[in-house]
Motif scaffolding. Sequence first.
Motif, PDB file in Angstrom:
ATOM      1  N   ARG A 224       0.872  -1.186   0.000  1.00  0.00           N
ATOM      2  CA  ARG A 224       0.000   0.000   0.000  1.00  0.00           C
ATOM      3  C   ARG A 224       0.909   1.237   0.000  1.00  0.00           C
ATOM      4  O   ARG A 224       1.099   1.887   1.009  1.00  0.00           O
ATOM      5  N   CYS A 225       1.471   1.516  -1.142  1.00  0.00           N
ATOM      6  CA  CYS A 225       2.483   2.558  -1.197  1.00  0.00           C
ATOM      7  C   CYS A 225       2.380   3.285  -2.533  1.00  0.00           C
ATOM      8  O   CYS A 225       1.612   2.865  -3.406  1.00  0.00           O
ATOM      9  N   PRO A 226       3.117   4.410  -2.670  1.00  0.00           N
ATOM     10  CA  PRO A 226       4.068   4.975  -1.711  1.00  0.00           C
ATOM     11  C   PRO A 226       3.399   5.976  -0.764  1.00  0.00           C
ATOM     12  O   PRO A 226       2.234   6.297  -0.925  1.00  0.00           O
ATOM     13  N   ASP A 227       4.186   6.473   0.194  1.00  0.00           N
ATOM     14  CA  ASP A 227       3.735   7.476   1.164  1.00  0.00           C
ATOM     15  C   ASP A 227       2.498   6.992   1.917  1.00  0.00           C
ATOM     16  O   ASP A 227       1.537   7.746   2.104  1.00  0.00           O
ATOM     17  N   GLU A 228       2.549   5.747   2.358  1.00  0.00           N
ATOM     18  CA  GLU A 228       1.369   5.138   2.981  1.00  0.00           C
ATOM     19  C   GLU A 228       0.834   5.945   4.155  1.00  0.00           C
ATOM     20  O   GLU A 228      -0.365   6.266   4.217  1.00  0.00           O
ATOM     21  N   ILE A 229       1.695   6.291   5.100  1.00  0.00           N
ATOM     22  CA  ILE A 229       1.229   6.973   6.305  1.00  0.00           C
ATOM     23  C   ILE A 229       0.670   8.354   5.976  1.00  0.00           C
ATOM     24  O   ILE A 229      -0.397   8.747   6.474  1.00  0.00           O
ATOM     25  N   LEU A 230       1.358   9.116   5.133  1.00  0.00           N
ATOM     26  CA  LEU A 230       0.862  10.443   4.792  1.00  0.00           C
ATOM     27  C   LEU A 230      -0.489  10.381   4.094  1.00  0.00           C
ATOM     28  O   LEU A 230      -1.364  11.220   4.319  1.00  0.00           O
ATOM     29  N   ARG A 231      -0.675   9.396   3.245  1.00  0.00           N
ATOM     30  CA  ARG A 231      -1.958   9.283   2.547  1.00  0.00           C
ATOM     31  C   ARG A 231      -3.074   8.900   3.515  1.00  0.00           C
ATOM     32  O   ARG A 231      -4.225   9.330   3.342  1.00  0.00           O
ATOM     33  N   ARG A 232      -2.765   8.129   4.533  1.00  0.00           N
ATOM     34  CA  ARG A 232      -3.767   7.820   5.559  1.00  0.00           C
ATOM     35  C   ARG A 232      -4.105   9.078   6.372  1.00  0.00           C
ATOM     36  O   ARG A 232      -5.276   9.355   6.657  1.00  0.00           O
ATOM     37  N   ILE A 233      -3.080   9.821   6.739  1.00  0.00           N
ATOM     38  CA  ILE A 233      -3.306  11.032   7.522  1.00  0.00           C
ATOM     39  C   ILE A 233      -4.092  12.052   6.706  1.00  0.00           C
ATOM     40  O   ILE A 233      -4.948  12.771   7.239  1.00  0.00           O
ATOM     41  N   ARG A 234      -3.832  12.109   5.409  1.00  0.00           N
ATOM     42  CA  ARG A 234      -4.544  13.053   4.547  1.00  0.00           C
ATOM     43  C   ARG A 234      -6.052  12.821   4.586  1.00  0.00           C
ATOM     44  O   ARG A 234      -6.838  13.766   4.526  1.00  0.00           O
ATOM     45  N   LEU A 235      -6.460  11.563   4.706  1.00  0.00           N
ATOM     46  CA  LEU A 235      -7.887  11.261   4.796  1.00  0.00           C
ATOM     47  C   LEU A 235      -8.508  11.962   5.992  1.00  0.00           C
ATOM     48  O   LEU A 235      -9.550  12.621   5.883  1.00  0.00           O
TER      49      LEU A 235
END
Length: 342
Positions: A224-235
């Motif tokens: 689940r990439c790239p930038d997995e954590i940032l994309r989750r936080i963006r939600l």
Amino acid sequence: MIYVDGLPISSSLQDDDALAVLMKHPTLVSVSDSFRAISERKFSASEESNVERSTSKAVYVFQREYATVDPAHVDLIGTDEATTCLGIVIRNRRNGMTSVAHMDSPDVVDIGFTQMSLALKRNISDIFDVHLVGAFNDASPQSTNHGTKSKKRANLDGYSFSLCHKIIQTLEKSSINFHIQLLHVLDHNTRWDSQGNAYPIFHGFLVEPFTGSVNPASFDKTSRCPDEILRRIRLTASFEDPSCKGRLPETYDTLTDRIIISPFSWTRRQISVAFMLRHLSDTEILLSCSTSPSAEGPDFVENQRRQCEYVVEHPDLRKVFPLNQPHVFERTPNGGWRMLQK
């Protein structure tokens, strides 16, 4: 307009009836039964994983994202982690251009479908196939009737029905002809245990744009990439950002085959919430962060904790997005992603 087996579903039907008819349509029931019998494909990008390792050119779509891919550039596109939300596929039969969205609320359906349709750059004669997977029946047993209960009851008893209702309503009213190939939602995507508790059968899927085949699938955090954590936080951050209202973030650039994460911000309140959540128990996190606590995947709590830790450790956005520039990732020779240095 909606088509099944090449025939239109009457636009004279009431909205609730259209969904009910589709849920009971013999062809769609048969296709859903066949889909249920397919073994779920498990994907990982880790060398050490004991599940299937993909070296194909893939694009992963997170919750409240969409991506439109060209089969000339991308072999696979997919999403997972859906419980009361769902994944939608729209594919152009003529050229294989495929758009996938992970929708989680009726509020993003209208603009989301507009974004997907514009990205497909259709001709007037093009035929568009549609697949929907997810949104298990989260309504209470007392109020459900095979996915056909009224909208009023659905608003009281669950998230999934109102989302499916809005999607079918939007497809039906569109000037585009959508041919529904798979409707694996609500009761079709629900299993019950001996105590009557409901769970999703599948949380996600994988599409091959070139062939149009859709199969149930799940992914681990390495895929689940790239930038997995940032994309989750963006939600989470998008709920307090007026510019994101009703929209699905644009993450993937179809023409260049790149992932682009535009700068965004999290508020002081969100930082405070992250501080609070990181000290809660697993059960408390589930109850606080999920629309379906008993149906989440095994890594849901871990993912929530990782997001909280990141926000707490990175309160200064200038260090996350230096000079307010996006994170840009290009494709590597083995199908993965590499961040371009600024």
